[in-house]
Design a protein around this motif. Structure first.
Motif, mmCIF file in Angstrom:
data_model
loop_
_atom_site.group_PDB
_atom_site.id
_atom_site.type_symbol
_atom_site.label_atom_id
_atom_site.label_comp_id
_atom_site.label_asym_id
_atom_site.label_seq_id
_atom_site.Cartn_x
_atom_site.Cartn_y
_atom_site.Cartn_z
ATOM 1 N N LEU A 26 -50.637 -4.434 0.511
ATOM 2 C CA LEU A 26 -50.632 -5.167 1.429
ATOM 3 C C LEU A 26 -51.844 -6.752 1.431
ATOM 4 O O LEU A 26 -51.499 -7.366 2.024
ATOM 5 N N ILE A 73 -41.420 -11.852 10.876
ATOM 6 C CA ILE A 73 -42.073 -10.042 11.280
ATOM 7 C C ILE A 73 -41.722 -9.311 12.681
ATOM 8 O O ILE A 73 -42.439 -8.288 12.114
ATOM 9 N N PHE A 91 -49.516 -9.209 3.064
ATOM 10 C CA PHE A 91 -49.481 -9.527 4.281
ATOM 11 C C PHE A 91 -50.785 -10.350 4.455
ATOM 12 O O PHE A 91 -50.668 -11.527 5.336
ATOM 13 N N TYR A 92 -51.910 -10.142 3.807
ATOM 14 C CA TYR A 92 -53.207 -11.125 3.668
ATOM 15 C C TYR A 92 -52.798 -12.488 3.423
ATOM 16 O O TYR A 92 -53.312 -13.455 4.277
ATOM 17 N N THR A 96 -44.724 -14.820 9.782
ATOM 18 C CA THR A 96 -46.609 -14.062 10.530
ATOM 19 C C THR A 96 -44.425 -13.902 11.870
ATOM 20 O O THR A 96 -44.792 -12.926 12.392
#
Length: 272
Positions: free
Chosen positions: A23, A248, A26-27, A245
């Motif tokens: 993750l 996606i 993505f963070y 962002t």
């Protein structure tokens, strides 16, 4: 018992750490999308001092997002549909016709997966340029060629688990070859079709190199548009991360609505 519980706790901790590792990109993407360019270079890992949505507005405009999204969806959906259509029939034909020729053809398809795209890139573009097919139609046709090898291999493997007696029973009832395949066999191939669709959607949606050689600015896909944020002398990371962002979101929506079919297809396809 204590050793089993201890082992279970260690596995849970390892799973949590592995999940956090997966993750973390993505963070970084989401957090830095709300930062200014100066703040990204000052503190990459930290939360934004002042949240700004200007990056999303500007990247939406620079990406020409509506047009780019339309191009990506059109190319991906049509390409995957054509790959499934032709590959399923080819896999069925090769699996049902037990001969030396079918074995050689399957071997050729499998061997084609080992050919790197870079080795055929220049001749391919020269050939398609001479027949004026450097557009979305030509790109979809190329995806069919490059995506068929693995898809036919998967369909051929799935066909070995379907009894030939179904074909014979349908033929006795008066069905021809196409009717046997589309009405009897193809519905049984739903799990592997989902698997083939997932693999090709991921590949085609994220592909950059082939569209960059084929498409012009008006028909550019999202990955191709993303490259515009990286110039020779400057890199607009704040806009690029905001654009990623936004990009996606369609994939997340697709997965949200199709997650049951995806998990079921991957699981059953793996068992077969």
């Amino acid at each position: 018992m204590k050793s089993d519980k201890r082992r279970l706790y260690l596995l849970e901790i390892f799973g949590i750490l592995l999940g956090l590792l997966w993750l973390s990109p993505f963070y970084l993407m989401v957090v830095n999308a709300f930062k200014s360019k100066r703040e990204i270079f000052t503190d990459v890992l930290g939360l934004p001092e002042e949240i700004t949505t200007d990056n999303f507005v500007q990247s939406f405009i620079d990406l020409n997002f509506v047009n780019s999204l339309f191009n990506s969806v059109l190319i991906t959906v049509v390409s995957v549909g054509i790959i499934i259509f032709f590959s399923s029939m080819a896999g069925y034909a090769l699996a049902r016709n037990k001969s030396k020729l079918s074995g050689v053809l399957l071997l050729i398809f499998v061997a084609a997966m080992l050919i790197p795209f870079q080795s055929v890139m220049i001749p391919l573009i020269s050939l398609f340029g001479s027949v004026d097919m450097l557009n979305r139609t030509g790109l979809i046709f190329m995806y069919l060629g490059f995506g068929s090898s693995l898809s036919i291999f998967l369909y051929h493997g799935a066909m070995t688990g379907i009894s030939k007696t179904l074909d014979e029973a349908a033929t006795i009832d008066g069905a021809n070859k196409l009717q046997v395949f589309w009405r009897i066999i193809f519905p049984l191939l739903k799990p592997i079709s989902v698997t083939v669709g997932i693999l090709n959607v991921i590949w085609i949606w994220n592909d950059f190199l082939l569209p960059s050689l084929i498409l012009d600015g008006s028909s550019a896909t999202i990955p191709l548009r993303m490259f515009y944020f990286f110039g020779q002398y400057t890199k607009q990371w704040h806009l690029a991360l905001a654009g990623l962002t936004i990009a996606i979101i369609p994939v997340i929506i697709f997965y949200f609505f199709a997650q049951k079919q995806i998990i079921k297809g991957v699981a059953e396809g793996a068992v077969k």
